[in-house]
Design a protein around this motif. Structure first.
Motif, PDB file in Angstrom:
ATOM      1  N   LYS A 163       0.577  -1.601   0.169  1.00 26.94           N
ATOM      2  CA  LYS A 163       0.155  -0.231   0.125  1.00 26.94           C
ATOM      3  C   LYS A 163       0.906   1.575   0.023  1.00 26.94           C
ATOM      4  O   LYS A 163       0.351   2.017  -0.722  1.00 26.94           O
ATOM      5  CB  LYS A 163      -0.790  -0.411   0.967  1.00 26.94           C
ATOM      6  CG  LYS A 163      -1.954   1.218   1.553  1.00 26.94           C
ATOM      7  CD  LYS A 163      -2.865   0.562   1.976  1.00 26.94           C
ATOM      8  CE  LYS A 163      -2.783   1.653   3.551  1.00 26.94           C
ATOM      9  NZ  LYS A 163      -3.619   1.459   4.780  1.00 26.94           N
ATOM     10  N   ARG A 211       2.377   1.525  -3.453  1.00 25.72           N
ATOM     11  CA  ARG A 211       1.896   1.828  -4.427  1.00 25.72           C
ATOM     12  C   ARG A 211       1.239   3.626  -4.165  1.00 25.72           C
ATOM     13  O   ARG A 211       1.411   4.056  -5.340  1.00 25.72           O
ATOM     14  CB  ARG A 211      -0.078   1.581  -4.258  1.00 25.72           C
ATOM     15  CG  ARG A 211      -0.528   1.966  -5.375  1.00 25.72           C
ATOM     16  CD  ARG A 211      -1.564   0.863  -5.428  1.00 25.72           C
ATOM     17  NE  ARG A 211      -2.392   0.419  -4.348  1.00 25.72           N
ATOM     18  CZ  ARG A 211      -2.411  -0.752  -3.368  1.00 25.72           C
ATOM     19  NH1 ARG A 211      -2.200  -1.369  -4.085  1.00 25.72           N
ATOM     20  NH2 ARG A 211      -2.857  -0.479  -2.065  1.00 25.72           N
ATOM     21  N   PRO A 242     -15.242  -0.730   9.496  1.00 27.77           N
ATOM     22  CA  PRO A 242     -13.694   0.388   9.851  1.00 27.77           C
ATOM     23  C   PRO A 242     -13.819   1.397  10.689  1.00 27.77           C
ATOM     24  O   PRO A 242     -15.195   1.818  10.718  1.00 27.77           O
ATOM     25  CB  PRO A 242     -13.276   0.445   8.658  1.00 27.77           C
ATOM     26  CG  PRO A 242     -14.626   0.180   8.063  1.00 27.77           C
ATOM     27  CD  PRO A 242     -15.182  -1.281   8.505  1.00 27.77           C
ATOM     28  N   GLU A 247      -9.796   7.539  11.364  1.00 22.64           N
ATOM     29  CA  GLU A 247      -8.935   8.388  11.899  1.00 22.64           C
ATOM     30  C   GLU A 247      -9.505  10.079  11.490  1.00 22.64           C
ATOM     31  O   GLU A 247      -8.652   9.998  10.189  1.00 22.64           O
ATOM     32  CB  GLU A 247      -7.907   8.235  11.786  1.00 22.64           C
ATOM     33  CG  GLU A 247      -6.854   8.984  13.076  1.00 22.64           C
ATOM     34  CD  GLU A 247      -5.592   8.753  12.876  1.00 22.64           C
ATOM     35  OE1 GLU A 247      -4.527   7.643  12.278  1.00 22.64           O
ATOM     36  OE2 GLU A 247      -4.800   8.517  14.056  1.00 22.64           O
ATOM     37  N   GLU A 248     -10.161  10.161  11.689  1.00 18.60           N
ATOM     38  CA  GLU A 248     -10.992  11.902  11.554  1.00 18.60           C
ATOM     39  C   GLU A 248      -9.902  12.724  11.623  1.00 18.60           C
ATOM     40  O   GLU A 248      -9.563  14.207  11.266  1.00 18.60           O
ATOM     41  CB  GLU A 248     -11.806  12.392  11.737  1.00 18.60           C
ATOM     42  CG  GLU A 248     -13.460  11.205  11.379  1.00 18.60           C
ATOM     43  CD  GLU A 248     -14.630  10.948  11.741  1.00 18.60           C
ATOM     44  OE1 GLU A 248     -15.604  10.801  11.515  1.00 18.60           O
ATOM     45  OE2 GLU A 248     -14.713  12.368  12.565  1.00 18.60           O
ATOM     46  N   GLU A 257      -8.640   1.177  -2.772  1.00 17.80           N
ATOM     47  CA  GLU A 257      -7.574   0.123  -2.432  1.00 17.80           C
ATOM     48  C   GLU A 257      -6.296   0.325  -1.041  1.00 17.80           C
ATOM     49  O   GLU A 257      -6.368  -0.073   0.182  1.00 17.80           O
ATOM     50  CB  GLU A 257      -6.492  -0.233  -3.090  1.00 17.80           C
ATOM     51  CG  GLU A 257      -7.180  -1.077  -4.361  1.00 17.80           C
ATOM     52  CD  GLU A 257      -5.837  -1.905  -5.149  1.00 17.80           C
ATOM     53  OE1 GLU A 257      -4.861  -2.203  -4.495  1.00 17.80           O
ATOM     54  OE2 GLU A 257      -6.058  -1.776  -6.269  1.00 17.80           O
ATOM     55  N   ASP A 258      -6.858   1.784  -0.949  1.00 17.77           N
ATOM     56  CA  ASP A 258      -6.124   2.417   0.576  1.00 17.77           C
ATOM     57  C   ASP A 258      -7.197   1.984   2.329  1.00 17.77           C
ATOM     58  O   ASP A 258      -6.664   2.819   3.034  1.00 17.77           O
ATOM     59  CB  ASP A 258      -5.597   4.172   0.032  1.00 17.77           C
ATOM     60  CG  ASP A 258      -4.508   3.396  -0.551  1.00 17.77           C
ATOM     61  OD1 ASP A 258      -3.852   2.417  -1.135  1.00 17.77           O
ATOM     62  OD2 ASP A 258      -4.013   4.631  -0.871  1.00 17.77           O
ATOM     63  N   ALA A 314     -10.142   1.120   4.184  1.00 17.34           N
ATOM     64  CA  ALA A 314     -10.263  -0.433   4.630  1.00 17.34           C
ATOM     65  C   ALA A 314     -11.593  -0.660   4.621  1.00 17.34           C
ATOM     66  O   ALA A 314     -12.523  -0.199   4.284  1.00 17.34           O
ATOM     67  CB  ALA A 314     -10.168  -0.303   6.093  1.00 17.34           C
ATOM     68  N   PRO A 315     -11.832  -2.096   3.797  1.00 12.75           N
ATOM     69  CA  PRO A 315     -13.050  -2.773   3.324  1.00 12.75           C
ATOM     70  C   PRO A 315     -13.701  -2.904   4.579  1.00 12.75           C
ATOM     71  O   PRO A 315     -14.000  -2.716   5.134  1.00 12.75           O
ATOM     72  CB  PRO A 315     -12.850  -4.471   2.973  1.00 12.75           C
ATOM     73  CG  PRO A 315     -11.297  -4.702   3.847  1.00 12.75           C
ATOM     74  CD  PRO A 315     -10.554  -3.043   4.108  1.00 12.75           C
ATOM     75  N   VAL A 316     -15.410  -2.082   3.495  1.00 11.22           N
ATOM     76  CA  VAL A 316     -16.477  -2.376   4.844  1.00 11.22           C
ATOM     77  C   VAL A 316     -17.128  -3.241   4.066  1.00 11.22           C
ATOM     78  O   VAL A 316     -17.520  -3.870   3.601  1.00 11.22           O
ATOM     79  CB  VAL A 316     -17.157  -1.188   4.616  1.00 11.22           C
ATOM     80  CG1 VAL A 316     -18.248  -0.978   5.230  1.00 11.22           C
ATOM     81  CG2 VAL A 316     -16.653   0.243   4.003  1.00 11.22           C
ATOM     82  N   LEU A 357     -21.632   3.487   3.700  1.00 11.76           N
ATOM     83  CA  LEU A 357     -20.350   3.982   4.457  1.00 11.76           C
ATOM     84  C   LEU A 357     -20.488   5.507   4.727  1.00 11.76           C
ATOM     85  O   LEU A 357     -21.185   6.067   4.028  1.00 11.76           O
ATOM     86  CB  LEU A 357     -18.844   4.183   3.830  1.00 11.76           C
ATOM     87  CG  LEU A 357     -18.440   5.215   4.251  1.00 11.76           C
ATOM     88  CD1 LEU A 357     -17.229   4.522   5.177  1.00 11.76           C
ATOM     89  CD2 LEU A 357     -16.748   5.005   3.088  1.00 11.76           C
ATOM     90  N   ALA A 391     -12.331  11.631   7.404  1.00 11.08           N
ATOM     91  CA  ALA A 391     -11.138  11.006   7.186  1.00 11.08           C
ATOM     92  C   ALA A 391     -11.829  10.310   5.354  1.00 11.08           C
ATOM     93  O   ALA A 391     -10.911   9.756   4.890  1.00 11.08           O
ATOM     94  CB  ALA A 391     -10.849   9.816   8.059  1.00 11.08           C
ATOM     95  N   HIS A 392     -11.880  10.829   4.780  1.00  9.03           N
ATOM     96  CA  HIS A 392     -12.479  10.191   3.708  1.00  9.03           C
ATOM     97  C   HIS A 392     -12.276  11.016   2.116  1.00  9.03           C
ATOM     98  O   HIS A 392     -13.327  12.099   2.120  1.00  9.03           O
ATOM     99  CB  HIS A 392     -13.903  10.062   3.556  1.00  9.03           C
ATOM    100  CG  HIS A 392     -14.265   8.757   4.560  1.00  9.03           C
ATOM    101  ND1 HIS A 392     -15.783   8.699   4.955  1.00  9.03           N
ATOM    102  CD2 HIS A 392     -13.766   7.616   4.558  1.00  9.03           C
ATOM    103  CE1 HIS A 392     -15.555   7.691   5.737  1.00  9.03           C
ATOM    104  NE2 HIS A 392     -14.203   7.274   5.789  1.00  9.03           N
ATOM    105  N   ARG A 427      -3.425  12.742   2.217  1.00 12.85           N
ATOM    106  CA  ARG A 427      -1.859  11.949   1.686  1.00 12.85           C
ATOM    107  C   ARG A 427      -0.956  12.589   0.560  1.00 12.85           C
ATOM    108  O   ARG A 427      -1.454  13.866   0.327  1.00 12.85           O
ATOM    109  CB  ARG A 427      -2.856  10.779   1.076  1.00 12.85           C
ATOM    110  CG  ARG A 427      -3.291  10.303   2.175  1.00 12.85           C
ATOM    111  CD  ARG A 427      -3.842   8.626   0.276  1.00 12.85           C
ATOM    112  NE  ARG A 427      -5.429   8.529   0.525  1.00 12.85           N
ATOM    113  CZ  ARG A 427      -4.860   8.419  -1.036  1.00 12.85           C
ATOM    114  NH1 ARG A 427      -4.094   7.166  -0.911  1.00 12.85           N
ATOM    115  NH2 ARG A 427      -6.553   8.581  -1.338  1.00 12.85           N
TER     116      ARG A 427
END
Lengths: 423, 349
Positions: free
Chosen positions: A95, A98, A269, A272-273, B287-288, B290-292, B306, B311-312, B349
């Protein structure tokens, strides 16, 4: 100072030579060639390691060589995890690579240990180069081999600390006259399948890891800290479809977090906000069923995990629709009414708020013909619908979720005994 | 029938009749899975150090096997420093990776046990329900594996030798302390006359008859046997390699999501999929992240949500739905349109 050694020592090598001379063939492969830069290693042994995707050096390594290289990396990773280094999980390594645009083999090969160490936040980088993969099979004789080089480079200095080159091989078959006929045949069969490669990869990994110098002092594992957990959910009742569970956690920043409800609702999941502040929510969907405490996990990048089960956090979720009606039977209605009378018993699961009655056409599609309240377990189907081949009944909950159908074959004017359940 | 033909038929009959018996060796396996335990749920599992409850080599074989360990031609010095319990634990942990269970690294387990000065033997010998609960918190695990080496011995009969091993494991829930899965597997490997030593000369025949039973007592044979037993021990937690290879990949027919326009924190991203029924399904934005988990409502119809948060910071991400069948075959479907975009959040990021 550099030292070279054969990991298995002289005696077994002599033994192997003697064995080969006397019995010919069998499991082959000497111990790994290991070079340890001892002074540098002892001076500042790495605590954390990232194992990069193994690279194929041999362009002619045969079919599915890339998959085999990946399997070899995983086999090595599994064995390496028993050494007292902290190491990144493969998924986490990939990850991060990538994200950095370094997952491409050529770019990865060109990246310096310092650059990789910075991206992966580890002390050392372990590269694997698959030098050759061979599988020669002639029916009565076979030879399968894996040859690879592993290098551990210090990301802080760029120095190569450890280099291991090893070939693990299996030679066997009836013709080589090794050992025993039964084992030779069985090994030949194994070798012709993926099982042979997987076992050889495991052996390669085992030998390579045994040759790997352990850290002078085991890396200390410090799990993340969970300071607080707050669960918000409707209290004092079973949760139904549409209800929401929200979990807020204060914990060590930079972790991966999730929560479970019992064992059936797993790994929701938490994101982290803000540094150290994690939040996640789950909206109960039709079909959900779970019961148990809410448990929260927070893991660091090396897999060390803290787990917290807040007291009083037990939840029960049951959003299953009503179960299929039982003992569904059809009888001809009284002469003056016409049509068909249906009777059934409530099925398992959530209590039905109502029942829906369908005709099933020749293509299996249901068409709604009647509805009754949940307290009822009988209904009359009008004469027009009674001409269908099948009738079906399903329960519906208060939010409109329809459960599985039970069906009965009808024959107008005559009782039909045979019933069944569809899912 | 002519005598030569009879001899051939007899030979063929012996090969066909005895062959399977010789291949099979002697093994037994018992498995039990708790009701409602779905091994596809990725529990985080810690494998505790195993304990050795075997009696060791048979008394009559002790002098011989002690000598075998010292013979350079037969001993395996890479294994002599390890005991049965640690060999079994390593092999079992290696095989547990083939299941969907997420394993805590062995050195992490050992480090935490050592650091907290936990008494593992007490957890084995006393109340394992309480022990599992207590250790679960320390190790951050949902479940623990307890393991007992039941058998680990070698027998030598001159022209034949046998190694025997047995393992019992328990997978215990660390919340309730209850058993989720348990198995007991025993197996043995024979070497010598029963396995038809290969020889192309009288000298070779004598050599094989003497050497093969001795080679059968090596520690590497134990390690291989421990691997075989460990593979058999997790049957029920994971299908065999053959079953996995034969299992068809589940089909995912359709994936859609509600993010047709820019989403904002607090919005809900709803994902639906139509696929084969009975899958364990998840969705993942890029892919970064986590799966829900997704829920199967009507058979073959999956839905997950979701709630968008700070955080998104999605900037046109793709959506990936993954389904895993009961036989652990997996399929994914990725959709790039419409791209998932969240407005008003700066990417970290």
């Amino acid at each position: 100072m550099t030292r070279a050694r054969n990991a298995t020592g002289a005696a077994p090598a002599l033994a192997l030579a003697l064995l080969a001379a006397t019995t010919m063939g069998g499991a082959a492969g000497c111990g790994p060639e290991v070079v340890v830069r001892e002074a540098a290693f002892k001076k500042a042994a790495p605590a954390s390691v990232a194992i990069l995707p193994f690279q194929l050096v041999d362009d002619d390594a045969g079919p599915r060589a890339d998959l085999k290289a990946a399997a070899l990396r995983e086999a090595f990773h599994r064995r390496f995890s028993s050494l007292a280094y902290l190491h990144l999980e493969s998924e986490e390594t990939d990850k991060r690579l990538r994200r950095a645009g370094l997952l491409d083999p050529k770019k990865l090969a060109g990246a310096t240990p310092a650059e990789l160490g910075k991206r992966l936040e580890v002390d050392a980088i372990l590269r694997g180069e698959v030098l050759s993969l061979a599988n020669l099979s002639g029916g009565v004789v076979y030879r399968q081999s894996i040859s690879a080089r592993l290098t551990l480079a210090d990301a802080r200095t760029g120095e190569t600390l450890v280099a291991i080159e090893h070939t693990e091989a299996d030679t066997g078959g009836v013709l080589v006259g090794s050992g025993q006929l039964v084992d030779a045949i069985r090994d030949t069969v194994d070798n012709s399948s993926d099982v042979g490669f997987v076992r050889l990869a495991e052996r390669f990994a085992e030998s390579a890891v045994r040759a790997f110098p352990p850290p002078p002092a085991p890396a200390r594992v410090v799990p993340p800290r969970i300071d607080s957990v707050e669960v918000r959910a409707p209290a004092g009742r079973t949760l139904r479809a549409g209800d929401e569970i929200e979990v807020r956690v204060r914990a060590t920043p930079g972790g991966a977090a999730f929560f479970d409800v019992g064992r059936d609702l797993a790994e929701v999941p938490l994101f982290e906000e803000a540094p150290g502040s994690y939040r996640g929510a789950y909206r109960v969907a039709h079909g959900d069923r779970a019961a148990g405490p809410v448990s929260v996990h927070v893991s660091d990048r090396f897999g060390a995990t803290a787990r917290s089960v807040p007291p009083g956090g037990e939840l029960t979720i049951d959003a299953r629709p009503p179960g299929a009606p039982q003992h569904l039977a059809a009888t001809a209605a009284a002469a003056g009414e016409g049509g068909v009378r249906l009777e059934w018993a409530a099925g398992a699961g959530t209590k039905a708020a109502g029942w829906r009655i369908y005709t099933i056409d020749g293509h299996g599609a249901p068409a709604l013909v009647a509805e009754v309240k949940g307290g009822e377990t009988r209904a009359r189907v009008p004469p027009a619908a009674a001409g269908a081949r099948l009738l079906a009944v399903a329960g519906v909950d208060e939010r409109g979720a329809v459960g599985p159908l039970s069906f009965v074959e009808i024959n107008p004017g005559k009782t039909i005994a045979k019933g069944g359940t569809s899912r | 029938m002519r005598p030569r033909g009879f001899a051939r038929a007899l030979g063929l009959g012996l090969v066909l009749g005895l062959g399977p018996a010789l291949f099979a060796g002697c093994s037994s396996a018992l498995h039990r899975r708790a009701d409602g335990f779905d091994p596809r749920v990725p529990l985080r599992v810690a494998v505790l150090p195993f304990v050795d409850r075997s009696t060791g080599d048979a008394v009559v074989s002790k002098p011989l096997t002690a000598v075998v360990d010292l013979l350079p031609i037969l001993s395996d010095d890479k294994l002599t420093k390890e005991n049965a319990a640690s060999i079994f634990r390593t092999q079992f942990a290696g095989n547990l990776h083939r299941t969907p269970l997420a394993m805590v690294d062995l050195h992490v387990v050992d480090s935490l046990i050592d650091h907290r000065r936990m008494d593992i033997l007490a957890a084995y010998d006393r109340d394992r329900v309480a022990g599992a609960k207590a250790l679960g918190g320390v190790l951050g695990a949902d479940a623990l594996v307890f393991g007992w080496v039941l058998e680990w011995d070698r027998d030598y009969y001159g022209l034949e030798s046998a190694v025997r091993a047995g393992l019992r494991v328990e997978l215990r829930d660390t919340t309730t302390g209850g058993i989720l899965f348990e198995s007991e597997v025993r197996d043995s490997k024979y070497a010598g006359i029963s396995k038809v030593p290969i020889a192309y000369s009288p000298e070779g025949a004598i050599q094989s008859a003497i050497v093969e039973p001795l080679k059968g007592l090596r520690n590497t044979v134990f390690a291989t046997l421990a691997d075989d037993i460990s593979r058999a021990s997790i049957a029920g937690l994971a299908p065999t390699a053959e079953e996995r290879a034969a299992a068809p990949a589940p089909r995912i027919y359709f994936v859609a999501h509600s993010g047709s326009g820019p989403l904002r924190p607090g919005d809900e991203l709803v994902v639906v999929a139509v696929a084969d029924p009975g899958l364990r399904a998840t969705f993942q934005v890029d892919e970064d992240y986590a799966p829900v988990p997704m829920t199967e409502g009507a058979p073959g119809s999956y839905r997950g949500t979701l709630r968008i948060s700070p955080a998104h910071p999605f900037k046109g991400e793709t959506l990936r739905v993954r389904g895993v069948s009961a036989s652990l075959a997996a399929s994914t479907m990725t959709v790039g349109r419409p791209p998932i975009v969240v407005a008003g959040i700066a990417s970290a990021r």
